[in-house]
Design a protein around this motif. Structure first.
Motif, PDB file in Angstrom:
ATOM      1  N   GLY A   1     -16.319  12.403  32.601  1.00 48.82           N
ATOM      2  CA  GLY A   1     -16.110  11.034  33.040  1.00 48.82           C
ATOM      3  C   GLY A   1     -14.741  10.562  32.630  1.00 48.82           C
ATOM      4  O   GLY A   1     -13.972  11.279  31.976  1.00 48.82           O
ATOM      5  N   LEU A   2     -14.414   9.341  33.031  1.00 47.38           N
ATOM      6  CA  LEU A   2     -13.129   8.747  32.673  1.00 47.38           C
ATOM      7  C   LEU A   2     -13.363   7.885  31.429  1.00 47.38           C
ATOM      8  O   LEU A   2     -13.790   6.722  31.541  1.00 47.38           O
ATOM      9  CB  LEU A   2     -12.593   7.896  33.833  1.00 47.38           C
ATOM     10  N   THR A   3     -13.088   8.466  30.270  1.00 50.69           N
ATOM     11  CA  THR A   3     -13.417   7.797  29.013  1.00 50.69           C
ATOM     12  C   THR A   3     -12.269   7.898  28.021  1.00 50.69           C
ATOM     13  O   THR A   3     -11.310   8.666  28.221  1.00 50.69           O
ATOM     14  CB  THR A   3     -14.668   8.441  28.376  1.00 50.69           C
ATOM     15  N   HIS A   4     -12.382   7.127  26.944  1.00 52.65           N
ATOM     16  CA  HIS A   4     -11.385   7.206  25.869  1.00 52.65           C
ATOM     17  C   HIS A   4     -11.376   8.601  25.225  1.00 52.65           C
ATOM     18  O   HIS A   4     -10.352   9.061  24.728  1.00 52.65           O
ATOM     19  CB  HIS A   4     -11.691   6.162  24.791  1.00 52.65           C
ATOM     20  N   VAL A   5     -12.534   9.257  25.216  1.00 52.34           N
ATOM     21  CA  VAL A   5     -12.623  10.589  24.624  1.00 52.34           C
ATOM     22  C   VAL A   5     -11.743  11.558  25.400  1.00 52.34           C
ATOM     23  O   VAL A   5     -10.966  12.336  24.824  1.00 52.34           O
ATOM     24  CB  VAL A   5     -14.095  11.099  24.619  1.00 52.34           C
ATOM     25  N   VAL A   6     -11.844  11.505  26.746  1.00 48.12           N
ATOM     26  CA  VAL A   6     -11.036  12.382  27.593  1.00 48.12           C
ATOM     27  C   VAL A   6      -9.556  12.018  27.483  1.00 48.12           C
ATOM     28  O   VAL A   6      -8.685  12.890  27.401  1.00 48.12           O
ATOM     29  CB  VAL A   6     -11.518  12.286  29.057  1.00 48.12           C
TER      30      VAL A   6
ATOM     31  N   ARG B   1     -22.600  16.622  45.666  1.00 46.66           N
ATOM     32  CA  ARG B   1     -21.322  16.538  46.375  1.00 46.66           C
ATOM     33  C   ARG B   1     -20.786  15.105  46.392  1.00 46.66           C
ATOM     34  O   ARG B   1     -19.588  14.877  46.320  1.00 46.66           O
ATOM     35  CB  ARG B   1     -21.500  17.033  47.825  1.00 46.66           C
ATOM     36  N   GLU B   2     -21.677  14.133  46.463  1.00 44.57           N
ATOM     37  CA  GLU B   2     -21.237  12.739  46.483  1.00 44.57           C
ATOM     38  C   GLU B   2     -20.525  12.376  45.179  1.00 44.57           C
ATOM     39  O   GLU B   2     -19.485  11.681  45.182  1.00 44.57           O
ATOM     40  CB  GLU B   2     -22.437  11.799  46.697  1.00 44.57           C
ATOM     41  N   ASP B   3     -21.086  12.859  44.044  1.00 43.56           N
ATOM     42  CA  ASP B   3     -20.464  12.598  42.752  1.00 43.56           C
ATOM     43  C   ASP B   3     -19.075  13.237  42.673  1.00 43.56           C
ATOM     44  O   ASP B   3     -18.131  12.672  42.085  1.00 43.56           O
ATOM     45  CB  ASP B   3     -21.329  13.147  41.616  1.00 43.56           C
ATOM     46  N   GLU B   4     -18.950  14.412  43.279  1.00 44.62           N
ATOM     47  CA  GLU B   4     -17.671  15.123  43.264  1.00 44.62           C
ATOM     48  C   GLU B   4     -16.594  14.321  43.984  1.00 44.62           C
ATOM     49  O   GLU B   4     -15.476  14.146  43.463  1.00 44.62           O
ATOM     50  CB  GLU B   4     -17.847  16.488  43.927  1.00 44.62           C
ATOM     51  N   THR B   5     -16.923  13.795  45.156  1.00 40.55           N
ATOM     52  CA  THR B   5     -15.953  13.039  45.940  1.00 40.55           C
ATOM     53  C   THR B   5     -15.503  11.778  45.217  1.00 40.55           C
ATOM     54  O   THR B   5     -14.306  11.468  45.141  1.00 40.55           O
ATOM     55  CB  THR B   5     -16.575  12.653  47.296  1.00 40.55           C
ATOM     56  N   ILE B   6     -16.469  11.056  44.664  1.00 41.69           N
ATOM     57  CA  ILE B   6     -16.161   9.817  43.948  1.00 41.69           C
ATOM     58  C   ILE B   6     -15.277  10.089  42.738  1.00 41.69           C
ATOM     59  O   ILE B   6     -14.286   9.389  42.487  1.00 41.69           O
ATOM     60  CB  ILE B   6     -17.465   9.117  43.520  1.00 41.69           C
ATOM     61  N   PHE B   7     -15.610  11.152  41.976  1.00 39.95           N
ATOM     62  CA  PHE B   7     -14.858  11.448  40.761  1.00 39.95           C
ATOM     63  C   PHE B   7     -13.428  11.865  41.077  1.00 39.95           C
ATOM     64  O   PHE B   7     -12.474  11.458  40.381  1.00 39.95           O
ATOM     65  CB  PHE B   7     -15.560  12.544  39.959  1.00 39.95           C
ATOM     66  N   VAL B   8     -13.235  12.668  42.124  1.00 36.63           N
ATOM     67  CA  VAL B   8     -11.894  13.130  42.496  1.00 36.63           C
ATOM     68  C   VAL B   8     -10.998  11.941  42.825  1.00 36.63           C
ATOM     69  O   VAL B   8      -9.816  11.885  42.424  1.00 36.63           O
ATOM     70  CB  VAL B   8     -11.965  14.106  43.685  1.00 36.63           C
TER      71      VAL B   8
END
Length: 608
Positions: free
Chosen positions: A482-487, A511-518
């Motif tokens: 995810g997009l977090t302070h840890v990353v 696949r939906e999660d992949e598109t959103i995350f990219v």
């Protein structure tokens, strides 16, 4: 919280400079190292009667000549181990003597036998002590295993607090036991001398006994010799004595031998004169005390002190097992963790291991002392035999002043010890056959551990190591969820190391999660390459491992180093960890076995 509990149970840590304060004087050493040998008078005479009763009570008079034979063996062992103490003042006992004079294999047989024997010391002592308690309070008999296990835990904690502290506590019950038995023997002999005890309770010495045989008498002698277990403990624990350690150890050994001889002889004689017959749920000492004093204060005092010393006799094992383990670990036959001192300067790993294995043994044998004693005794007479034989070889090789008399003493000790060992195998084979299996198994394990340490040393030595390849650059792989302070913290860390390439890896299940995350990633970290690995089987480990292997193969061709940077948040409270799936831990565990891949964890500490 765990630290607080540890401090409460064990005490504050001691500095290494306080090691000298943890040495024992003769009074405390006699209590802590002789408790096993002295306590054996509570069950040694009983073991003789258990064998003789098979041909009838008339045969009990044979316990007198058998006891004399046991005392002869005791004298030979005391004199022999006194010589070992002066010849090997740094301790080690039978293991060191056998290894240096007979070779590595006899040394390992001695060492392996004694390691098992000290585990049995704890199990037998605590089980016997529990028997003494249940003899006085029969309603507790069904809880024998639980009571014995609790006592083992108590003694383990006591020893983790340090040698001096445990000795200070144990000295009182040991000396109370000695006083109690002296009172019992003294009053019993007084009653016999004044005619208060009827003389018709026993058969006269020399009375013919139908069915008696040499085989049976040797079996009874071997069983009675179980009273001599623990004699070797002082020679193993010389480093625990105050200076001059060998002299103090030698004097303590002589004191122990004298006390053991008097107490053993007294109990055997009273059991014979009273016509005591062994019973399943009532010990011989309990019967003698009841006939001497009745069920009054002195009876319960004797039962209480007997139970205490039988339980605390386990401390002999706790004193000797860790020191023997240290010698074996220094020779690389068992793990090196046994050489590490704990907070209280004792060898804590050996103490904890001994306690754990003793409880396992008690549970396995259901706390039945009579099932453990033969295995216990044969485990100690094998090292007796080997150590005496080793001393014979030493005297013949070096021929020091007065070596002939020393040779004679050790020869007698070796001969008698070998005879007793053989008697155990011949007469109690169904109870000691496991020795034939576990000794070769233990020696095999010793050699495997030694081979491993030698292999590790060979591979790590600079003169033999393969030349390392030069590193031309670095590739960082960063698993993200995810997009977090840890990353973000992990990315900044990787950038600070001048990485030639940073690859973020995202493993979506849909696949939906992949598109959103990219899309989110391109806006957040457009300069960091993102690789997505769709996982239709909902596993993170497998696709990540395949990707790492692929990158590592390509990087190796260019002499690049691959580093996997694992972002991990650390909860403020330890128990919060159970609320999370610990994926980072699983990834790190799998990657540790990947060659040419460095694993780095970047922790991010939560504040609430």
């Amino acid at each position: 919280m765990l630290s607080t509990i540890k401090r409460l149970l064990i005490g504050r840590p001691l500095k290494s400079t306080a090691l000298g304060e943890q040495k024992l004087n003769k009074t405390k050493a006699l209590a802590i190292l002789s408790s096993d040998a002295l306590s054996s008078v509570a069950y040694g005479p009983e073991q003789i009667l258990i064998v003789l009763v098979t041909v009838g009570a008339t045969a009990f008079w044979y316990s007198i000549p058998i006891a004399i034979g046991v005392l002869i063996l005791l004298t030979a062992l005391i004199l022999s181990y006194r010589q070992i103490i002066h010849a090997y003042p740094h301790g080690g006992g039978a293991y060191v003597v056998s290894k240096e004079n007979l070779g590595v294999l006899p040394g390992l047989i001695s060492g392996g036998s004694l390691l098992v024997d000290y585990i049995l010391t704890v199990a037998v002592s605590v089980s016997a002590g529990t028997d003494a308690i249940t003899s006085a309070f029969p309603s507790l008999h069904e809880h024998t295993v639980l009571i014995a296990s609790v006592f083992v835990i108590f003694i383990t904690i006591l020893n983790l607090r340090g040698v001096t502290e445990s000795a200070s506590i144990l000295a009182y019950p040991v000396y109370l036991f000695v006083v109690a038995l002296f009172v019992l023997i003294g009053v019993g002999i007084y009653k016999i001398a004044t005619g208060s005890i009827p003389p018709d309770l026993h058969a006269s010495i020399g009375t013919p006994v139908a069915g008696i045989s040499l085989f049976l008498l040797l079996k009874a002698f071997a069983s009675g010799s179980s009273a001599l277990t623990g004699v070797e403990a002082i020679s193993n624990a010389i480093p625990n004595f105050k200076h001059p350690a060998p002299i103090n150890a030698s004097r303590t050994l002589l004191a122990m031998g004298g006390l053991l001889a008097v107490l053993f002889s007294g109990i055997v004689y009273l059991a014979y004169y009273y016509g005591i017959s062994p019973k399943v749920e009532v010990t011989v000492v309990s019967q003698i005390a009841e006939q001497t004093f009745g069920r009054h204060f002195m009876y319960f005092f004797i039962q209480g002190t007997t139970a205490l010393i039988l339980i605390l006799a386990a401390n002999t094992g706790y004193s000797a097992f860790p020191l023997l383990a240290v010698n074996l670990a220094k020779d690389k036959f068992i793990p090196r963790i046994f050489t590490a001192r704990g907070d209280r300067l004792g060898y804590s790993n050996g103490i904890i291991m001994l306690g754990f294995l003793s409880i396992v043994l008690i549970i396995s044998f259901h706390g039945r002392t009579e099932h453990l004693i033969p295995l216990y005794a044969v485990g100690v007479f094998i090292p007796f035999t080997l150590s005496q034989t080793g001393m014979i070889v030493k005297w013949v090789r070096h021929k020091p002043a007065g070596w002939v008399s020393k040779l004679v003493i050790n020869s007698i000790g070796a001969l008698i010890s070998f005879t007793v060992s053989m008697m155990f195998f011949i007469t109690k084979f169904e109870q000691v056959w496991s020795v034939i299996i576990f000794l070769p198994l233990i020696i095999f394990i010793f050699h495997r551990i030694k081979k491993h340490y030698e292999s590790v040393g060979e591979q790590l030595r600079l003169s033999t190591c393969e030349p390392t390849m030069p590193i031309e650059g670095n590739v960082f792989i960063l698993p993200v969820s995810g997009l977090t302070h840890v990353v973000e913290t992990s990315i900044n860390y990787a950038k600070s190391l001048s990485a030639q390439q940073i690859i973020a890896v995202y493993i979506p299940f849909e696949r939906e999660d992949e598109t959103i995350f990219v899309e989110k990633w391109k806006k957040w970290q457009p300069d960091i390459r993102l690789v997505t690995l769709h996982s239709p089987y909902r596993t993170i480990i497998q696709p990540l491992m395949k990707f790492v292997d692929t990158v590592e193969r390509k990087a190796r061709e260019s002499n690049y180093q691959v580093t996997v940077v694992i972002p991990q948040f650390i909860p403020k409270k330890g128990w919060h960890n159970i609320l999370h799936n610990q994926t980072s831990l699983m990834i790190r565990t799998r990657l540790l076995y990947r060659k040419n891949v460095i694993v780095t964890t970047v922790p991010y500490h939560l504040k609430k």
